[in-house]
Scaffold this motif. Sequence first.
Motif, PDB file in Angstrom:
ATOM      1  N   LYS A  72       0.817  -1.213   0.000  1.00  0.00           N
ATOM      2  CA  LYS A  72       0.000   0.000   0.000  1.00  0.00           C
ATOM      3  C   LYS A  72       0.856   1.271   0.000  1.00  0.00           C
ATOM      4  O   LYS A  72       0.632   2.165  -0.823  1.00  0.00           O
ATOM      5  CB  LYS A  72      -0.940  -0.037   1.200  1.00  0.00           C
ATOM      6  CG  LYS A  72      -2.001   1.008   1.187  1.00  0.00           C
ATOM      7  CD  LYS A  72      -2.960   0.767   2.339  1.00  0.00           C
ATOM      8  CE  LYS A  72      -4.104   1.735   2.341  1.00  0.00           C
ATOM      9  NZ  LYS A  72      -5.031   1.491   3.446  1.00  0.00           N
ATOM     10  N   PRO A  73       1.871   1.401   0.869  1.00  0.00           N
ATOM     11  CA  PRO A  73       2.713   2.609   0.795  1.00  0.00           C
ATOM     12  C   PRO A  73       3.455   2.744  -0.529  1.00  0.00           C
ATOM     13  O   PRO A  73       3.650   3.851  -1.025  1.00  0.00           O
ATOM     14  CB  PRO A  73       3.701   2.435   1.955  1.00  0.00           C
ATOM     15  CG  PRO A  73       3.034   1.503   2.894  1.00  0.00           C
ATOM     16  CD  PRO A  73       2.188   0.604   2.055  1.00  0.00           C
ATOM     17  N   MET A  74       3.849   1.605  -1.121  1.00  0.00           N
ATOM     18  CA  MET A  74       4.549   1.658  -2.399  1.00  0.00           C
ATOM     19  C   MET A  74       3.626   2.185  -3.493  1.00  0.00           C
ATOM     20  O   MET A  74       4.035   3.013  -4.317  1.00  0.00           O
ATOM     21  CB  MET A  74       5.052   0.260  -2.781  1.00  0.00           C
ATOM     22  CG  MET A  74       5.722   0.176  -4.116  1.00  0.00           C
ATOM     23  SD  MET A  74       7.495   0.153  -4.102  1.00  0.00           S
ATOM     24  CE  MET A  74       7.902  -1.155  -3.024  1.00  0.00           C
ATOM     25  N   ILE A  75       2.386   1.739  -3.489  1.00  0.00           N
ATOM     26  CA  ILE A  75       1.420   2.210  -4.489  1.00  0.00           C
ATOM     27  C   ILE A  75       1.156   3.697  -4.316  1.00  0.00           C
ATOM     28  O   ILE A  75       1.118   4.454  -5.294  1.00  0.00           O
ATOM     29  CB  ILE A  75       0.126   1.387  -4.406  1.00  0.00           C
ATOM     30  CG1 ILE A  75       0.397  -0.036  -4.897  1.00  0.00           C
ATOM     31  CG2 ILE A  75      -0.979   2.028  -5.221  1.00  0.00           C
ATOM     32  CD1 ILE A  75      -0.744  -0.990  -4.690  1.00  0.00           C
ATOM     33  N   TYR A  76       1.008   4.154  -3.068  1.00  0.00           N
ATOM     34  CA  TYR A  76       0.805   5.586  -2.827  1.00  0.00           C
ATOM     35  C   TYR A  76       2.014   6.400  -3.283  1.00  0.00           C
ATOM     36  O   TYR A  76       1.869   7.471  -3.865  1.00  0.00           O
ATOM     37  CB  TYR A  76       0.524   5.851  -1.355  1.00  0.00           C
ATOM     38  CG  TYR A  76      -0.881   5.512  -0.929  1.00  0.00           C
ATOM     39  CD1 TYR A  76      -1.976   5.834  -1.716  1.00  0.00           C
ATOM     40  CD2 TYR A  76      -1.125   4.865   0.274  1.00  0.00           C
ATOM     41  CE1 TYR A  76      -3.255   5.528  -1.335  1.00  0.00           C
ATOM     42  CE2 TYR A  76      -2.411   4.548   0.671  1.00  0.00           C
ATOM     43  CZ  TYR A  76      -3.471   4.887  -0.140  1.00  0.00           C
ATOM     44  OH  TYR A  76      -4.731   4.586   0.245  1.00  0.00           O
ATOM     45  N   ALA A 124       3.688   9.979 -10.018  1.00  0.00           N
ATOM     46  CA  ALA A 124       2.979  10.201 -11.283  1.00  0.00           C
ATOM     47  C   ALA A 124       2.249  11.546 -11.263  1.00  0.00           C
ATOM     48  O   ALA A 124       2.257  12.277 -12.258  1.00  0.00           O
ATOM     49  CB  ALA A 124       1.991   9.068 -11.527  1.00  0.00           C
ATOM     50  N   CYS A 125       1.650  11.898 -10.143  1.00  0.00           N
ATOM     51  CA  CYS A 125       0.927  13.165 -10.038  1.00  0.00           C
ATOM     52  C   CYS A 125       1.878  14.353 -10.159  1.00  0.00           C
ATOM     53  O   CYS A 125       1.595  15.319 -10.856  1.00  0.00           O
ATOM     54  CB  CYS A 125       0.167  13.214  -8.716  1.00  0.00           C
ATOM     55  SG  CYS A 125      -0.813  14.702  -8.507  1.00  0.00           S
ATOM     56  N   VAL A 126       3.015  14.273  -9.475  1.00  0.00           N
ATOM     57  CA  VAL A 126       4.002  15.358  -9.558  1.00  0.00           C
ATOM     58  C   VAL A 126       4.527  15.483 -10.982  1.00  0.00           C
ATOM     59  O   VAL A 126       4.704  16.600 -11.500  1.00  0.00           O
ATOM     60  CB  VAL A 126       5.145  15.104  -8.550  1.00  0.00           C
ATOM     61  CG1 VAL A 126       6.322  16.015  -8.794  1.00  0.00           C
ATOM     62  CG2 VAL A 126       4.634  15.278  -7.131  1.00  0.00           C
ATOM     63  N   GLY A 127       4.744  14.367 -11.655  1.00  0.00           N
ATOM     64  CA  GLY A 127       5.208  14.408 -13.046  1.00  0.00           C
ATOM     65  C   GLY A 127       4.190  15.066 -13.963  1.00  0.00           C
ATOM     66  O   GLY A 127       4.541  15.874 -14.823  1.00  0.00           O
ATOM     67  N   CYS A 128       2.920  14.727 -13.776  1.00  0.00           N
ATOM     68  CA  CYS A 128       1.868  15.338 -14.608  1.00  0.00           C
ATOM     69  C   CYS A 128       1.751  16.827 -14.343  1.00  0.00           C
ATOM     70  O   CYS A 128       1.607  17.623 -15.277  1.00  0.00           O
ATOM     71  CB  CYS A 128       0.533  14.658 -14.342  1.00  0.00           C
ATOM     72  SG  CYS A 128       0.439  12.986 -14.994  1.00  0.00           S
TER      73      CYS A 128
END
Length: 104
Positions: A36-40, A46-50
Amino acid sequence: MNSENRNNIRITEANSSVDMGERQSAPRERWEKFKKPMIYFLMVIACVGCLYMIFKPKEENLITENVGFNTAVPQAADDKLQSDKQKAYEQQLLEQKDEEKEML
């Protein structure tokens, strides 16, 4: 007491096989614990990259020569503008009549 000790049988080999099963399940438990922490973490990356791709500064915006109002739009000269719409309409009609007279 001797009779009680004789009835109790200790099995040492079976405990070792149980330990092997526990050892095999340990990596699974670790994976489940950190899954779960790895997925978060990957979602945040990904959000920061976008967001960077959306809001990164463009090379065109770095030029500071044309700072201020849009210089591509021409500004109206005060002498060409009429203060009243009625006067502007009459002026346009007069110009059309003059053009018609010149054509004839």
